[in-house]
Scaffold this motif. Sequence first.
Motif, PDB file in Angstrom:
ATOM      1  N   ASP A 185       0.806  -1.212   0.000  1.00 37.02           N
ATOM      2  CA  ASP A 185       0.000   0.000   0.000  1.00 37.02           C
ATOM      3  C   ASP A 185       0.848   1.276   0.000  1.00 37.02           C
ATOM      4  OD1 ASP A 185      -2.367  -1.471   0.020  1.00 37.02           O
ATOM      5  OD2 ASP A 185      -2.544  -1.405   2.215  1.00 37.02           O
ATOM      6  N   ALA A 212       0.613   4.124  -2.789  1.00 39.74           N
ATOM      7  CA  ALA A 212       0.282   5.516  -2.464  1.00 39.74           C
ATOM      8  C   ALA A 212       1.238   6.479  -3.170  1.00 39.74           C
ATOM      9  CB  ALA A 212       0.315   5.743  -0.958  1.00 39.74           C
ATOM     10  N   TYR A 257       0.401   6.421  -6.894  1.00 39.89           N
ATOM     11  CA  TYR A 257      -0.874   7.121  -7.080  1.00 39.89           C
ATOM     12  C   TYR A 257      -0.671   8.633  -7.055  1.00 39.89           C
ATOM     13  CZ  TYR A 257      -5.096   9.495  -5.597  1.00 39.89           C
ATOM     14  OH  TYR A 257      -6.112  10.395  -5.482  1.00 39.89           O
ATOM     15  N   GLU A 258       0.025   9.140  -6.051  1.00 40.33           N
ATOM     16  CA  GLU A 258       0.238  10.591  -5.939  1.00 40.33           C
ATOM     17  C   GLU A 258       0.966  11.143  -7.158  1.00 40.33           C
ATOM     18  OE1 GLU A 258       2.045  11.380  -2.146  1.00 40.33           O
ATOM     19  OE2 GLU A 258       0.376  10.434  -1.074  1.00 40.33           O
ATOM     20  N   TYR A 309      -6.657   1.166  -6.821  1.00 39.19           N
ATOM     21  CA  TYR A 309      -6.227   1.742  -5.537  1.00 39.19           C
ATOM     22  C   TYR A 309      -7.333   2.603  -4.956  1.00 39.19           C
ATOM     23  CZ  TYR A 309      -3.402   4.519  -2.304  1.00 39.19           C
ATOM     24  OH  TYR A 309      -2.900   5.152  -1.199  1.00 39.19           O
ATOM     25  N   PRO A 318      -7.924   5.634  -2.742  1.00 32.07           N
ATOM     26  CA  PRO A 318      -7.186   6.740  -2.143  1.00 32.07           C
ATOM     27  C   PRO A 318      -7.722   7.186  -0.780  1.00 32.07           C
ATOM     28  CG  PRO A 318      -8.505   7.527  -3.975  1.00 32.07           C
ATOM     29  CD  PRO A 318      -8.645   6.035  -3.945  1.00 32.07           C
ATOM     30  N   GLU A 376      -6.259   4.426   1.441  1.00 31.71           N
ATOM     31  CA  GLU A 376      -4.858   4.257   1.057  1.00 31.71           C
ATOM     32  C   GLU A 376      -4.463   2.774   0.985  1.00 31.71           C
ATOM     33  OE1 GLU A 376      -2.796   6.816   3.856  1.00 31.71           O
ATOM     34  OE2 GLU A 376      -3.159   8.542   2.557  1.00 31.71           O
ATOM     35  N   HIS A 377      -5.340   1.996   0.310  1.00 23.44           N
ATOM     36  CA  HIS A 377      -5.093   0.568   0.159  1.00 23.44           C
ATOM     37  C   HIS A 377      -5.294   0.147  -1.290  1.00 23.44           C
ATOM     38  CE1 HIS A 377      -4.772  -0.398   4.384  1.00 23.44           C
ATOM     39  NE2 HIS A 377      -5.894   0.246   4.641  1.00 23.44           N
TER      40      HIS A 377
END
Length: 117
Positions: free
Chosen positions: A16, A20, A23-24, A104, A106, A109-110
Amino acid sequence: MSYDLAVWEGAQPGDDVEAAGIYEQLYEEYMEGEELAPTPRILAYAEALAERWGVMTGGKTAGWGSLLDDASGPMIYLTMPFRMAGKLSAEAARLAGERRLVCYDPQSEHLRPAHED
């Protein structure tokens, strides 16, 4: 209130925390940056998901607008009504897994597995 998921092309993150960070980075580049046409894989995913969600909701997704409104390059950001999120997000994760896309959540956050128990 809505429930959101991010789906993107790329290698499956190891955990995770790694997801994260990816993803960001992708969100900043593709959702906040210059809008790009969705890649063929994201386009195919969005089309399959829209069809499946339409069946699951008896067409109630018709008023939500195009899923592609929030797709750019190798990423799509999905927003769904919270009251419908359980089934719809599970189907989104399943379809992403079938297509070897990363899914994902958000908010929590998993990573979302393709099949949830």
